[in-house]
Design a protein around this motif. Structure first.
Motif, PDB file in Angstrom:
ATOM      1  N   ARG A  40       0.816  -1.223   0.000  1.00 37.31           N
ATOM      2  CA  ARG A  40       0.000   0.000   0.000  1.00 37.31           C
ATOM      3  C   ARG A  40       0.846   1.268   0.000  1.00 37.31           C
ATOM      4  N   GLU A  42      10.907  -4.588 -14.077  1.00 37.01           N
ATOM      5  CA  GLU A  42      10.997  -3.155 -13.768  1.00 37.01           C
ATOM      6  C   GLU A  42      12.360  -2.587 -14.165  1.00 37.01           C
ATOM      7  N   SER A  99      -5.766  -0.093   4.093  1.00 38.87           N
ATOM      8  CA  SER A  99      -6.063   0.643   2.859  1.00 38.87           C
ATOM      9  C   SER A  99      -6.737   1.985   3.143  1.00 38.87           C
ATOM     10  N   SER A 129      -7.012  -2.336  -2.900  1.00 38.14           N
ATOM     11  CA  SER A 129      -5.701  -1.687  -2.887  1.00 38.14           C
ATOM     12  C   SER A 129      -4.723  -2.253  -3.909  1.00 38.14           C
ATOM     13  N   ARG A 184      -2.363  -2.909  -7.030  1.00 35.04           N
ATOM     14  CA  ARG A 184      -1.538  -1.912  -7.721  1.00 35.04           C
ATOM     15  C   ARG A 184      -2.221  -1.317  -8.945  1.00 35.04           C
ATOM     16  N   ASN A 185      -2.993  -2.148  -9.669  1.00 34.87           N
ATOM     17  CA  ASN A 185      -3.598  -1.658 -10.917  1.00 34.87           C
ATOM     18  C   ASN A 185      -5.112  -1.582 -10.860  1.00 34.87           C
ATOM     19  N   VAL A 190       6.463   9.509  -1.557  1.00 33.01           N
ATOM     20  CA  VAL A 190       5.352   8.580  -1.827  1.00 33.01           C
ATOM     21  C   VAL A 190       4.044   9.299  -1.540  1.00 33.01           C
ATOM     22  N   ARG A 206      -0.035   8.921  -1.338  1.00 37.58           N
ATOM     23  CA  ARG A 206      -1.163   7.980  -1.249  1.00 37.58           C
ATOM     24  C   ARG A 206      -2.457   8.769  -1.274  1.00 37.58           C
ATOM     25  N   PHE A 238      -1.283   4.437  -4.548  1.00 37.18           N
ATOM     26  CA  PHE A 238      -0.074   5.197  -4.214  1.00 37.18           C
ATOM     27  C   PHE A 238       0.817   5.329  -5.438  1.00 37.18           C
ATOM     28  N   ASN A 263       4.856   6.440  -6.308  1.00 40.00           N
ATOM     29  CA  ASN A 263       6.151   6.669  -5.678  1.00 40.00           C
ATOM     30  C   ASN A 263       7.066   7.425  -6.650  1.00 40.00           C
ATOM     31  N   VAL A 306       7.499   5.327  -9.958  1.00 38.55           N
ATOM     32  CA  VAL A 306       7.269   3.894  -9.708  1.00 38.55           C
ATOM     33  C   VAL A 306       5.774   3.690  -9.504  1.00 38.55           C
ATOM     34  N   LEU A 307       5.185   2.837 -10.343  1.00 39.34           N
ATOM     35  CA  LEU A 307       3.731   2.592 -10.253  1.00 39.34           C
ATOM     36  C   LEU A 307       3.447   1.164  -9.826  1.00 39.34           C
TER      37      LEU A 307
END
Lengths: 278, 177
Positions: free
Chosen positions: A88, A265, B42, B65, B67-68, B101, B103, B162, B164, B176-177
């Motif tokens: 998260r 990555e 979350s 939550s 990533r995509n 970061v 969020r 989030f 980054n 960074v995704l």
């Protein structure tokens, strides 16, 4: 039954992955190895209860907190509690927890911190952790958290991203050497990664050989076709280069299960990369 | 012959050892602090100093939550380029190497809110970003509004997301995704 056998035959890599996944992934702990009344035993049992709840949920977190309180030397609780924090974007909290797990059991948890450093492109810290894992603790085999590849491939890519491609190749070859006696452990992306490292190191023939081997193991990666396209283009074989770029484009659109795994990555091929070559 | 008195020497040694001990304690920074969170991870609780009170979450226990799960409608590469083009590097930021970061939450009405930013060193330990770098990075992400629920069929689903930003010498090195 006949259908199942046919499916297994057609999808033999998937079948093997499903069969071996329990052996390769970091699984659950066995609480019976701890003394019955010990803090570790109680912490272990509480942690097993915690993972029954949704990862990151309130109930799960409260049980891990209790586990850490009664068994502060039980490393798995810190590790498991750290996972949803990392996922998260709560990286400071996640690393704080995994630092404690590593202090208690470095050989078991260095790989996890290294994975997150790699994913966030903190390559120096990733290298530091994995060098310690393999050279100090002499780890023999540890997969990425998702089971995609052995962590030496992550170390190899981290070195390459830091400009030390030759060192990356050494680590990748070091891993590939172990497959001579244990071929079943070979990963789905290993030939591809070694091929890309050879390409970056200006050794196109060795790169092409590895990338061709990759197509035999797993031909679904758009990235493999893209690099074969680049090598053929530099070899002035534009017809074959275009074939590979077209194939890379089709794979990136999902043809035959095609994709470009996030685990690369830093090395991932993008739609723009391929479009520029078509 | 006069007997040698060792008392001054002992006092001196005790003074040094006590000082060394205090110094050692002062330098000792524990590498870990157990984070205690009493809500779903979350969820981001309301802070009256930071948040719009009109932004409401329908169910704080069912926030997705992955990533995509919440995607940028124009795609990941456009998300990256949109962030980089809106970010204004300043000389005051140049000393910073690490992460910012950001969020935030997307609620059941399709609104975004509860934005939070954290500055980190490259080993993920908390850092102090210079000047208004953290606030600027947060405002860049707050300015993006092209989010879509590409992988979710439930129109009321809620998400945490989030992003980054890896910062090198005060500039965005990578999103960074």
């Amino acid at each position: 039954m006949a259908r199942l056998i046919t499916w297994c035959y057609k999808n033999h890599w998937m079948t093997l992955t499903l069969l071996f996944a329990p052996l390769l992934l970091h699984g659950q702990v066995n609480c019976l190895i701890y003394d019955a009344a010990s803090g570790e035993r109680i912490a272990c049992e509480l942690s097993l209860r915690a993972i029954q709840y949704r990862q990151g949920s309130r109930n799960s977190q409260l049980l891990f907190d209790k586990a850490i309180e009664v068994g502060p030397k039980f490393a798995w609780a810190y590790y498991e509690k750290s996972v949803p924090f990392f996922k998260r974007g709560l990286l400071a909290e996640g690393v704080s927890l995994i630092n404690k797990a590593i202090d208690l059991e470095p050989k078991n948890y260095l790989y996890y911190r290294a994975y997150w450093y790699f994913y966030n492109r903190s390559y120096a810290h990733c290298i530091e952790d994995l060098e310690e894992l393999y050279t100090v603790h002499h780890e023999s085999f540890t997969n990425t958290p998702g089971g995609e590849m052995e962590m030496r491939m992550i170390l190899a890519m981290a070195y390459a991203q830091s400009g030390e491609v030759e060192k990356g190749i050494e680590w990748a070859q070091h891993l590939m050497d172990t497959y001579k006696e244990q071929p079943h452990l070979k990963g789905q992306y290993d030939h591809h990664i070694l091929g890309v490292l050879y390409y970056l190191n200006n050794r196109p023939l060795m790169a092409a050989a590895q990338l061709e081997k990759q197509l035999e193991v797993n031909a679904r990666l758009a990235d493999t076709h893209y690099y074969l396209g680049l090598i053929n283009r530099e070899n002035t074989n534009s017809t074959l280069a275009q074939l590979h770029f077209k194939k890379a484009w089709a794979k990136l659109q999902g043809e035959g299960g095609g994709h470009s795994p996030n685990i690369f990555e830093g090395f991932n091929v993008s739609a723009q990369d391929i479009e520029g070559m078509l | 012959m006069r007997p040698v008195s060792y008392l001054p020497l002992i006092i001196l040694l005790l003074t040094f050892s006590t000082f060394a001990c205090l110094q050692s304690q002062a330098n000792h920074q524990p590498k870990y602090k157990i984070p205690i969170v009493t809500h779903d991870l979350s969820y981001i609780p309301f802070d009256p100093l930071l948040d719009d009170p009109n932004f409401q979450i329908c169910d704080s226990t069912k926030i997705s939550s992955g990533r995509n799960r919440l995607q940028y409608a124009a795609g990941r590469n456009t998300l990256r380029s949109d962030i980089v083009s809106r970010f204004s590097p300043q000389s005051a930021y140049e000393s910073f190497n690490g992460y910012i970061v950001i969020r935030f939450l997307a609620n059941c009405k399709g609104q975004t809110g509860r934005y939070r930013a954290a500055s980190l060193h490259l080993d993920f330990s908390p850092a102090q970003a210079p000047s208004n770098l953290e606030q600027h990075a947060k405002e860049v992400v707050m300015g993006l509004n092209n989010w879509s629920r590409a992988t979710e069929t439930n129109a009321n689903a809620e998400y945490s997301k989030f992003i980054n930003l890896k910062i090198k010498n005060g500039k965005i090195d990578h999103v960074v995704l």
